[in-house]
Design a protein around this motif. Sequence first.
Motif, PDB file in Angstrom:
ATOM      1  N   GLN A  78       0.830  -1.206   0.000  1.00 57.57           N
ATOM      2  CA  GLN A  78       0.000   0.000   0.000  1.00 57.57           C
ATOM      3  C   GLN A  78       0.865   1.256   0.000  1.00 57.57           C
ATOM      4  O   GLN A  78       0.571   2.222  -0.703  1.00 57.57           O
ATOM      5  CB  GLN A  78      -0.932   0.007   1.206  1.00 57.57           C
ATOM      6  CG  GLN A  78      -2.069  -0.982   1.115  1.00 57.57           C
ATOM      7  CD  GLN A  78      -2.877  -1.056   2.398  1.00 57.57           C
ATOM      8  OE1 GLN A  78      -2.378  -0.766   3.476  1.00 57.57           O
ATOM      9  NE2 GLN A  78      -4.134  -1.471   2.285  1.00 57.57           N
ATOM     10  N   GLY A  82       0.972   4.178  -2.871  1.00 62.49           N
ATOM     11  CA  GLY A  82       0.770   5.595  -2.564  1.00 62.49           C
ATOM     12  C   GLY A  82       1.908   6.448  -3.080  1.00 62.49           C
ATOM     13  O   GLY A  82       1.695   7.544  -3.614  1.00 62.49           O
ATOM     14  N   GLU A  86       1.716   9.445  -5.823  1.00 63.62           N
ATOM     15  CA  GLU A  86       2.258  10.773  -5.555  1.00 63.62           C
ATOM     16  C   GLU A  86       3.230  11.189  -6.655  1.00 63.62           C
ATOM     17  O   GLU A  86       3.220  12.347  -7.095  1.00 63.62           O
ATOM     18  CB  GLU A  86       2.973  10.790  -4.205  1.00 63.62           C
ATOM     19  CG  GLU A  86       2.033  10.742  -3.021  1.00 63.62           C
ATOM     20  CD  GLU A  86       2.777  10.666  -1.694  1.00 63.62           C
ATOM     21  OE1 GLU A  86       3.977  10.971  -1.652  1.00 63.62           O
ATOM     22  OE2 GLU A  86       2.127  10.309  -0.700  1.00 63.62           O
TER      23      GLU A  86
END
Length: 118
Positions: A78, A82, A86
């Motif tokens: 995870q 992320g 980004e």
Amino acid sequence: MSAVKDDLRNLKDDARDKLSGDIEDLKSSFGKLRSDVMTLLSDTVGVGKSGGKAMKNQVKSHATDAVDDIKTHLHDWQDRGGESLEALGQKISENPVTSAAIAIGVGFLLAKVFSHKK
């Protein structure tokens, strides 16, 4: 425009490589869990009823460790996802006009493909 495509392609390749590594880690964890369970089952048969309670605690401990290991890998996965999102957002913010043009083009092509009547 090709620089953005190359950056996006590189980002996609990096994400694929990370995902592949994470999947291999999960396979390894499941393999270890399977091995631990097989060992525990073998030990259970040998111990019999007298050691039932101790074996139950050992099985529970190994299962808890395996679940914790899998949770750790999932959290890492995870986090990496992320980070990839980004990075993609940063690339888009660095080149908003080009990114918007690419998005419009892709949307147009998808609309053409999905609205094609047979």
